[in-house]
Design a protein around this motif. Structure first.
Motif, PDB file in Angstrom:
ATOM      1  N   ARG A 184      16.372   8.688 -50.673  1.00 28.72           N
ATOM      2  CA  ARG A 184      14.980   8.914 -51.077  1.00 28.72           C
ATOM      3  C   ARG A 184      14.168   7.637 -50.945  1.00 28.72           C
ATOM      4  O   ARG A 184      12.998   7.663 -50.554  1.00 28.72           O
ATOM      5  CB  ARG A 184      14.932   9.405 -52.531  1.00 28.72           C
ATOM      6  N   ALA A 185      14.780   6.491 -51.284  1.00 31.37           N
ATOM      7  CA  ALA A 185      14.088   5.208 -51.190  1.00 31.37           C
ATOM      8  C   ALA A 185      15.123   4.098 -51.113  1.00 31.37           C
ATOM      9  O   ALA A 185      16.257   4.231 -51.573  1.00 31.37           O
ATOM     10  CB  ALA A 185      13.158   4.999 -52.389  1.00 31.37           C
ATOM     11  N   ALA A 186      14.700   2.991 -50.528  1.00 29.72           N
ATOM     12  CA  ALA A 186      15.508   1.772 -50.445  1.00 29.72           C
ATOM     13  C   ALA A 186      14.592   0.609 -50.802  1.00 29.72           C
ATOM     14  O   ALA A 186      13.389   0.798 -51.013  1.00 29.72           O
ATOM     15  CB  ALA A 186      16.089   1.598 -49.041  1.00 29.72           C
ATOM     16  N   SER A 187      15.157  -0.592 -50.876  1.00 21.27           N
ATOM     17  CA  SER A 187      14.287  -1.739 -51.133  1.00 21.27           C
ATOM     18  C   SER A 187      14.645  -2.882 -50.201  1.00 21.27           C
ATOM     19  O   SER A 187      15.687  -2.863 -49.539  1.00 21.27           O
ATOM     20  CB  SER A 187      14.364  -2.187 -52.599  1.00 21.27           C
ATOM     21  N   VAL A 188      13.772  -3.874 -50.140  1.00 14.58           N
ATOM     22  CA  VAL A 188      13.982  -5.039 -49.288  1.00 14.58           C
ATOM     23  C   VAL A 188      14.309  -6.231 -50.176  1.00 14.58           C
ATOM     24  O   VAL A 188      13.589  -6.518 -51.139  1.00 14.58           O
ATOM     25  CB  VAL A 188      12.744  -5.338 -48.421  1.00 14.58           C
ATOM     26  N   ASN A 189      15.404  -6.915 -49.849  1.00 13.24           N
ATOM     27  CA  ASN A 189      15.866  -8.064 -50.607  1.00 13.24           C
ATOM     28  C   ASN A 189      15.899  -9.309 -49.728  1.00 13.24           C
ATOM     29  O   ASN A 189      15.973  -9.198 -48.497  1.00 13.24           O
ATOM     30  CB  ASN A 189      17.275  -7.787 -51.146  1.00 13.24           C
ATOM     31  N   PRO A 190      15.875 -10.501 -50.324  1.00 15.07           N
ATOM     32  CA  PRO A 190      15.962 -11.724 -49.509  1.00 15.07           C
ATOM     33  C   PRO A 190      17.181 -11.746 -48.592  1.00 15.07           C
ATOM     34  O   PRO A 190      17.114 -12.292 -47.482  1.00 15.07           O
ATOM     35  CB  PRO A 190      16.021 -12.835 -50.569  1.00 15.07           C
ATOM     36  N   ALA A 191      18.295 -11.157 -49.025  1.00 15.39           N
ATOM     37  CA  ALA A 191      19.477 -11.122 -48.171  1.00 15.39           C
ATOM     38  C   ALA A 191      19.228 -10.325 -46.892  1.00 15.39           C
ATOM     39  O   ALA A 191      19.852 -10.595 -45.854  1.00 15.39           O
ATOM     40  CB  ALA A 191      20.669 -10.542 -48.926  1.00 15.39           C
ATOM     41  N   ASP A 192      18.329  -9.346 -46.934  1.00 10.58           N
ATOM     42  CA  ASP A 192      17.978  -8.608 -45.720  1.00 10.58           C
ATOM     43  C   ASP A 192      17.277  -9.517 -44.714  1.00 10.58           C
ATOM     44  O   ASP A 192      17.458  -9.371 -43.498  1.00 10.58           O
ATOM     45  CB  ASP A 192      17.062  -7.428 -46.058  1.00 10.58           C
ATOM     46  N   ILE A 193      16.484 -10.439 -45.236  1.00 11.67           N
ATOM     47  CA  ILE A 193      15.791 -11.392 -44.353  1.00 11.67           C
ATOM     48  C   ILE A 193      16.808 -12.313 -43.692  1.00 11.67           C
ATOM     49  O   ILE A 193      16.747 -12.581 -42.481  1.00 11.67           O
ATOM     50  CB  ILE A 193      14.755 -12.210 -45.161  1.00 11.67           C
ATOM     51  N   LEU A 194      17.774 -12.813 -44.481  1.00 11.63           N
ATOM     52  CA  LEU A 194      18.805 -13.696 -43.927  1.00 11.63           C
ATOM     53  C   LEU A 194      19.617 -12.982 -42.865  1.00 11.63           C
ATOM     54  O   LEU A 194      19.929 -13.557 -41.814  1.00 11.63           O
ATOM     55  CB  LEU A 194      19.711 -14.193 -45.053  1.00 11.63           C
ATOM     56  N   SER A 195      19.968 -11.720 -43.112  1.00 10.25           N
ATOM     57  CA  SER A 195      20.732 -10.953 -42.128  1.00 10.25           C
ATOM     58  C   SER A 195      19.944 -10.757 -40.839  1.00 10.25           C
ATOM     59  O   SER A 195      20.490 -10.877 -39.735  1.00 10.25           O
ATOM     60  CB  SER A 195      21.116  -9.592 -42.724  1.00 10.25           C
ATOM     61  N   ARG A 196      18.655 -10.465 -40.991  1.00 10.43           N
ATOM     62  CA  ARG A 196      17.822 -10.231 -39.805  1.00 10.43           C
ATOM     63  C   ARG A 196      17.681 -11.497 -38.954  1.00 10.43           C
ATOM     64  O   ARG A 196      17.574 -11.437 -37.732  1.00 10.43           O
ATOM     65  CB  ARG A 196      16.433  -9.760 -40.248  1.00 10.43           C
ATOM     66  N   ARG A 197      17.711 -12.649 -39.587  1.00  6.99           N
ATOM     67  CA  ARG A 197      17.560 -13.918 -38.859  1.00  6.99           C
ATOM     68  C   ARG A 197      18.867 -14.410 -38.249  1.00  6.99           C
ATOM     69  O   ARG A 197      18.867 -15.281 -37.386  1.00  6.99           O
ATOM     70  CB  ARG A 197      17.024 -14.996 -39.805  1.00  6.99           C
ATOM     71  N   SER A 198      19.991 -13.876 -38.722  1.00  9.41           N
ATOM     72  CA  SER A 198      21.289 -14.408 -38.330  1.00  9.41           C
ATOM     73  C   SER A 198      21.740 -13.891 -36.966  1.00  9.41           C
ATOM     74  O   SER A 198      21.637 -12.695 -36.678  1.00  9.41           O
ATOM     75  CB  SER A 198      22.333 -14.047 -39.386  1.00  9.41           C
ATOM     76  N   ARG A 199      22.294 -14.809 -36.165  1.00  5.55           N
ATOM     77  CA  ARG A 199      22.859 -14.428 -34.870  1.00  5.55           C
ATOM     78  C   ARG A 199      24.345 -14.073 -34.981  1.00  5.55           C
ATOM     79  O   ARG A 199      24.960 -13.669 -34.000  1.00  5.55           O
ATOM     80  CB  ARG A 199      22.675 -15.573 -33.868  1.00  5.55           C
ATOM     81  N   ILE A 200      24.900 -14.246 -36.177  1.00  2.87           N
ATOM     82  CA  ILE A 200      26.317 -13.973 -36.382  1.00  2.87           C
ATOM     83  C   ILE A 200      26.509 -12.479 -36.644  1.00  2.87           C
ATOM     84  O   ILE A 200      25.807 -11.888 -37.459  1.00  2.87           O
ATOM     85  CB  ILE A 200      26.864 -14.789 -37.573  1.00  2.87           C
ATOM     86  N   GLY A 201      27.457 -11.884 -35.951  1.00  2.00           N
ATOM     87  CA  GLY A 201      27.708 -10.452 -36.133  1.00  2.00           C
ATOM     88  C   GLY A 201      27.180  -9.643 -34.978  1.00  2.00           C
ATOM     89  O   GLY A 201      26.403 -10.126 -34.145  1.00  2.00           O
ATOM     90  N   GLY A 202      27.607  -8.401 -34.929  1.00  2.00           N
ATOM     91  CA  GLY A 202      27.254  -7.561 -33.799  1.00  2.00           C
ATOM     92  C   GLY A 202      25.895  -6.894 -33.939  1.00  2.00           C
ATOM     93  O   GLY A 202      25.272  -6.899 -34.994  1.00  2.00           O
ATOM     94  N   PHE A 203      25.444  -6.328 -32.836  1.00  2.00           N
ATOM     95  CA  PHE A 203      24.199  -5.567 -32.761  1.00  2.00           C
ATOM     96  C   PHE A 203      24.499  -4.249 -32.049  1.00  2.00           C
ATOM     97  O   PHE A 203      25.444  -4.175 -31.259  1.00  2.00           O
ATOM     98  CB  PHE A 203      23.137  -6.356 -32.001  1.00  2.00           C
ATOM     99  N   PRO A 204      23.708  -3.181 -32.304  1.00  2.00           N
ATOM    100  CA  PRO A 204      22.564  -3.148 -33.218  1.00  2.00           C
ATOM    101  C   PRO A 204      23.018  -3.244 -34.666  1.00  2.00           C
ATOM    102  O   PRO A 204      24.148  -2.890 -35.012  1.00  2.00           O
ATOM    103  CB  PRO A 204      21.920  -1.796 -32.935  1.00  2.00           C
ATOM    104  N   ARG A 205      22.112  -3.746 -35.502  1.00  2.00           N
ATOM    105  CA  ARG A 205      22.403  -3.963 -36.905  1.00  2.00           C
ATOM    106  C   ARG A 205      21.358  -3.244 -37.743  1.00  2.00           C
ATOM    107  O   ARG A 205      20.175  -3.224 -37.393  1.00  2.00           O
ATOM    108  CB  ARG A 205      22.383  -5.463 -37.203  1.00  2.00           C
ATOM    109  N   GLY A 206      21.802  -2.659 -38.842  1.00  2.00           N
ATOM    110  CA  GLY A 206      20.876  -2.004 -39.751  1.00  2.00           C
ATOM    111  C   GLY A 206      20.377  -2.952 -40.820  1.00  2.00           C
ATOM    112  O   GLY A 206      20.801  -4.107 -40.909  1.00  2.00           O
ATOM    113  N   THR A 207      19.462  -2.473 -41.645  1.00  2.00           N
ATOM    114  CA  THR A 207      18.932  -3.284 -42.734  1.00  2.00           C
ATOM    115  C   THR A 207      18.832  -2.429 -43.994  1.00  2.00           C
ATOM    116  O   THR A 207      18.732  -1.210 -43.923  1.00  2.00           O
ATOM    117  CB  THR A 207      17.549  -3.876 -42.361  1.00  2.00           C
ATOM    118  N   GLY A 208      18.856  -3.102 -45.133  1.00  2.00           N
ATOM    119  CA  GLY A 208      18.795  -2.411 -46.415  1.00  2.00           C
ATOM    120  C   GLY A 208      20.160  -2.324 -47.060  1.00  2.00           C
ATOM    121  O   GLY A 208      21.135  -1.918 -46.415  1.00  2.00           O
TER     122      GLY A 208
END
Length: 319
Positions: free
Chosen positions: A40-64
């Motif tokens: 129904r709803a999700a939220s955005v946390n600072p850790a989501d920002i860090l994940s989005r900026r990180s080149r470590i890990g595979g893609f495509p990557r989700g958020t939330g």
């Protein structure tokens, strides 16, 4: 569940909010011990920002990583939840192709619990990550009734939860926040508010039993406000280096708390909400199509509550 395709936010490379895309992807099916949640709803946390900026890990990557919704289906071995049950939870900080910013998600037992009955699901989505972080930090501090607790970054998501939970545990809470947030944190239960901009001239030294730092900056200054027997933790990544250094410095050491999924702790949050001790603090609610705007808002670091993504909200009309 009859849908075979769903919306999900993904990105194919590290970068700014502009890399986020709302896509149609295959809807998941729960396996053994798994729960399919209709978000129904999700939220955005600072850790989501860090994940989005990180080149470590595979893609495509989700958020939330946190959500509220209802059970759509359960896999074999799940006998304590059934379709239609209101649930909420925290998925953890691991990177995955689909996160909570999606129409459906797969959760394990530790990542889901019954949602509070006293608030709407859109409101509930603001709490799992920040509430669990605050709860686990306060437990690490071994907070006792009557302790004097200092909460740094009290107007943000974790800080606002820590003020409320600390008060519910019997602590006398002093909040450090910006001047415009004073009324908010007092309303949440802070006994005293210190303006971070003028704290050097007004800070009481060695006055506190416990410190929870939700900001990460100037921890050495706040550490001096602890009694010699005081305990402190930081939940902010930029505070981790000083926390490690504090172990070899005279005076109280600062611990590091990294939140983990826990059904028992999430159930405790549900009770705190339904008992009136914890409520979400929401800055802005966005439709899924505005996920980039929500990330930009969190990226500023100027928190006055959480940014929530309403999966059922329609984008604003352009005409």
């Amino acid at each position: 569940m009859s849908e075979t395709v769903m919306r999900a936010v993904q990105f194919d490379r590290a970068g700014g909010p502009e890399v986020l895309r709302v896509r149609d992807v295959p809807a998941p099916t729960p396996g053994s011990g798994q729960i399919l949640v209709r978000v129904r709803a999700a939220s955005v946390n600072p850790a989501d920002i860090l994940s989005r900026r990180s080149r470590i890990g595979g893609f495509p990557r989700g958020t939330g990583m946190d959500y509220a919704g209802d059970v759509a289906a359960v896999g074999p071995g799940v006998d304590d939840l059934r379709p239609g049950d209101r649930v909420w939870g925290f998925l953890g900080t691991g990177r995955r192709p689909v996160g909570a910013a999606a129409d459906y998600l797969i959760a394990t037992r530790d990542q889901v619990a019954a949602a509070p009955a006293s608030i709407a699901l859109v409101e509930a989505a603001a709490l799992p990550t920040v509430g669990l972080t605050a709860l686990q930090a306060l437990r690490t501090l071994r907070l006792h009734d009557g302790d004097r607790l200092l909460v740094v970054g009290a107007s943000g998501g974790v800080g606002s939860a820590a003020v409320q939970l600390g008060r519910a545990m019997g602590a006398a809470v002093t909040a450090v926040a910006g001047a415009r947030s004073g009324d908010l944190v007092r309303d949440l239960g802070a006994d005293r508010v210190l303006d971070y901009a003028s704290i050097d001239s007004h800070a009481p030294e060695q006055d506190f039993d416990a410190l929870i730092d939700c900001h990460g900056g100037s921890i050495s200054r706040y550490r001096r406000m602890l009694r010699r027997s005081g305990r402190g933790v930081t939940v902010a990544a930029k505070g981790f280096p000083f926390a490690l250094l504090s172990r070899v410095l005279p005076g109280p050491s600062i611990g590091v708390v990294i939140v983990k999924p826990s059904r028992n702790d999430t159930q405790a949050l549900t009770r705190y909400v339904d008992d009136g001790h914890l409520r979400p603090v929401i800055d802005t609610t966005y439709p899924l199509a505005a996920i980039q705007d929500a990330h930009r808002a969190v990226e500023t670091g100027h928190a006055h509550g959480k940014r929530v993504i309403d999966l059922r909200a329609l984008p604003p009309s352009r005409g």
